[in-house]
Design an enzyme around this catalytic site. Structure first.
Site, PDB file in Angstrom:
ATOM      1  N   SER A 266       0.840  -1.204   0.000  1.00 64.03           N
ATOM      2  CA  SER A 266       0.000   0.000   0.000  1.00 64.03           C
ATOM      3  C   SER A 266       0.874   1.253   0.000  1.00 64.03           C
ATOM      4  CB  SER A 266      -0.972  -0.043   1.188  1.00 64.03           C
ATOM      5  OG  SER A 266      -1.998   0.908   1.046  1.00 64.03           O
ATOM      6  N   LYS A 270       4.308   2.232  -2.296  1.00 61.43           N
ATOM      7  CA  LYS A 270       4.776   3.481  -2.910  1.00 61.43           C
ATOM      8  C   LYS A 270       6.188   3.783  -2.423  1.00 61.43           C
ATOM      9  CE  LYS A 270       0.154   5.377  -1.913  1.00 61.43           C
ATOM     10  NZ  LYS A 270      -0.666   4.703  -2.892  1.00 61.43           N
ATOM     11  N   TRP A 359      -9.786   0.417  -5.852  1.00 59.02           N
ATOM     12  CA  TRP A 359      -9.279   1.668  -5.278  1.00 59.02           C
ATOM     13  C   TRP A 359      -7.831   1.906  -5.696  1.00 59.02           C
ATOM     14  CZ3 TRP A 359     -11.031   6.001  -3.553  1.00 59.02           C
ATOM     15  CH2 TRP A 359     -10.320   6.798  -2.643  1.00 59.02           C
ATOM     16  N   HIS A 409      -7.098  -5.784  -1.436  1.00 57.67           N
ATOM     17  CA  HIS A 409      -5.896  -5.022  -1.107  1.00 57.67           C
ATOM     18  C   HIS A 409      -4.934  -5.817  -0.226  1.00 57.67           C
ATOM     19  CE1 HIS A 409      -3.953  -1.102  -1.085  1.00 57.67           C
ATOM     20  NE2 HIS A 409      -3.779  -1.179   0.219  1.00 57.67           N
TER      21      HIS A 409
END
Length: 431
Positions: A266, A270, A359, A409
Site C-alpha cells: 500500500s 509506494k 481503489w 488489497h
C-alpha cells in the site's frame, strides 16, 4: 491510546481499505471527492515519454539514459511528487544482537539500531535481520518495511519489544497478542534467503502531525515549521530510512548487499518504489498494491486520485507540497507512474495486486508497466511483453513482473510463493 483501542483502530483501517476495493459501487465519494470505478468514464490521456529528454531529443543509447534522462526524471519526482531529502551523513549503527540462534536453530538473528542523527537517544529505528543458519556465504535478502514494530512482524520472543504510534500522537507499548502485519520470515529462510524488517513509524509517524516527532522535523531550518513545497513528504522519509538500512547492510559480510529486495504494501508499496528508484543499490523491488502515487497511472483517474490523496483531510503529508498542484488535472504533471517504474530498470521489479482492489487500480498498474517497457528494452531487459492484462493467479515474471491474486488489497499467503519464485529467478539463493 489504549492498546485495545489501537488494535481496533488498525482493524478498522484494514476493513475500510477492503471496502474501498470490493466493487464498483463500494465507495462513491472520498473526502467529498467523487470516485470513478467505470472504465467508460476514463478520459483519454497522453503519457510523458520516459525516453524523451527535456530538450525534446530521444534517448537512443544506455549512456544517455544513465547520464542525462534518468537524473532528469529523478529531479522531476523530487520536485513534483515525493520531495527532496537530505543526505545521510549523521547515520550510525549500534549492533545489540550480533548473532543468536532462532527458529529452532534454522536461522541466525541479528538486531541493529539505526541512529539517524548525531544524538543517538532519539530518531532511531531497530533493524531486525534473520539469515539461514546453514548458509555458506553472503546471502540475498528480502527487506520489508512494516506497518508494525519488529516484535509483531515476526513471531520470535527474542526480538526486542518496541513501541508504536497511536493516532493521538503518543507512543504506546505493543498490545499483547497483536498479530496484525505478521509475516512468515521462516518461509524465506527455508528457501535460502535472509529476511529483514523495519517499522516505518520509527522513521516518521504516519499522521499529519507526525512530522513533529519524525526525522523530517529534525531537519527543519531555523524558524521552519513545515517542509518547503519541493521538500520531502513522509514517503520520501520512509524511503530515506530504507537507504539508511542499506547503509548498514553493506557493512555486514554475511549479506549479499547487491541482492537486497525491497518489499512494502500500500503506502509502503509506494515507498519501496521510490526507495528503489532513488537508491540504485537496491537490487529488486516487490511493490504490493501501491496504487495512486505508486505504480498506478495518475492520468487514468480511476479509483484513488491525486486529489483524493492530497486532500487536507487525508494523506497530503505523504508527498511534497507541489503534488497537490495536479489534483484537478493530473495531465499537467511532468511525471506519471510509468516513469517511476522505468527508474527501476534494469533491475527486476514485481508489481503485485488484487483483482478487486479497484481503489488501487490494478489495470492502471498494468498499463504503467506496459508504458515503462521501452526503458527496460533499451537496457537489454524484458518487460511484460504483452498488452493484454493477465487473469488472476497468472503471473508475468520477466525482469518486469506483474501478478494479481484473486481478492482485494494487500497480500495473501500464496503471494509469497510468487515472490520467492521471482527472487530465485534473479537472485540465486545460497542453499
Amino acid at each position: 491510546m489504549n492498546p485495545k483501542l489501537l488494535i481496533r483502530f488498525l482493524l478498522l483501517v484494514f476493513i475500510l481499505s477492503s471496502l474501498k476495493s470490493t466493487g464498483q459501487d463500494a465507495v462513491e465519494k472520498v473526502a467529498g471527492i467523487p470516485v470513478n470505478y467505470n472504465e467508460a468514464l476514463v478520459k483519454p490521456y497522453i503519457l510523458p515519454d520516459p525516453l524523451a529528454l527535456a530538450n525534446g531529443k530521444k534517448v537512443r543509447d544506455t549512456d544517455t539514459w544513465y547520464s542525462t534522462r534518468r537524473p532528469e526524471i529523478i529531479r522531476l519526482f523530487e520536485e513534483h511528487q515525493f520531495g527532496k531529502a537530505p543526505n545521510r551523513k549523521e547515520v550510525s549503527f549500534k549492533v545489540f544482537d550480533s548473532g543468536t540462534a532462532a527458529f529452532n536453530n534454522q536461522a541466525i538473528r541479528k538486531q541493529v539500531t539505526l541512529c539517524f542523527t548525531k544524538d543517538t537517544t532519539d530518531h532511531k529505528a531497530d533493524l531486525l535481520i534473520y539469515l539461514p543458519a546453514n548458509s555458506k556465504g553472503p546471502v540475498p535478502l528480502l527487506l520489508n518495511i512494516s506497518f508494525v514494530p519488529n516484535a509483531v512482524t515476526v513471531d520470535d520472543p527474542g526480538v526486542r519489544k518496541g513501541m508504536m504510534w497511536g493516532r493521538d500522537g503518543k507512543r504506546v507499548p505493543i498490545p499483547d497478542g497483536m498479530s496484525f502485519g505478521r509475516m512468515d520470515a521462516q518461509k524465506f529462510i527455508a528457501a535460502g534467503f535472509g529476511f529483514a524488517t523495519i517499522y516505518y513509524g520509527d522513521i516518521e509517524p504516519d499522521f499529519a502531525k507526525g512530522i513533529s516527532y519524525g526525522i523530517r522535523g529534525y531537519y527543519f531550518k531555523k524558524d521552519q515549521s513545515y517542509p518547503a513545497p519541493d521538500e520531502w513528504g513522509a514517503i520520501a522519509a520512509w524511503a530515506w530510512g530504507l537507504s539508511c538500512a542499506m547503509d548498514y547492510l553493506e557493512t555486514d559480510s554475511d549479506i549479499d548487499s547487491k541482492k537486497v529486495a525491497l518489499f512494502g504494501i500500500s503506502r509502503l508499496g509506494k515507498t519501496v518504489l521510490w526507495a528503489g528508484a532513488h537508491d540504485q543499490r537496491f537490487g529488486m523491488v516487490i511493490a504490493s498494491c501501491s496504487g495512486e502515487g505508486g505504480a498506478a497511472l495518475s492520468r487514468r483517474e480511476y479509483g484513488e486520485t491525486i486529489k483524493h490523496m492530497t486532500d487536507s483531510t487525508r494523506y497530503f503529508y505523504q508527498f511534497c507540497g507541489n503534488r497537490a498542484l495536479y489534483g484537478d488535472d493530473p495531465g499537467l504533471s511532468p511525471v506519471d507512474a510509468h516513469m517511476l517504474i522505468a527508474l527501476m530498470a534494469p533491475r527486476p521489479l514485481l508489481l503485485q495486486t488484487g483483482t478487486t482492489d479497484n481503489w488501487s487500480d490494478p489495470k492502471g498498474e498494468f498499463l504503467s508497466a506496459v508504458a515503462a517497457e521501452p526503458v527496460y528494452e533499451l537496457l537489454g531487459k524484458k518487460g511484460l511483453e504483452t498488452k493484454t492484462m493477465p487473469a488472476a493467479n497468472v503471473p508475468i515474471l520477466h525482469d518486469l513482473g506483474y501478478y494479481m491474486h484473486e481478492g482485494g488489497h494487500g497480500t495473501v499467503p500464496e503471494d509469497y510463493d510468487i515472490f520467492l519464485k521471482f527472487m530465485k529467478m534473479h537472485f540465486s539463493a545460497t542453499e
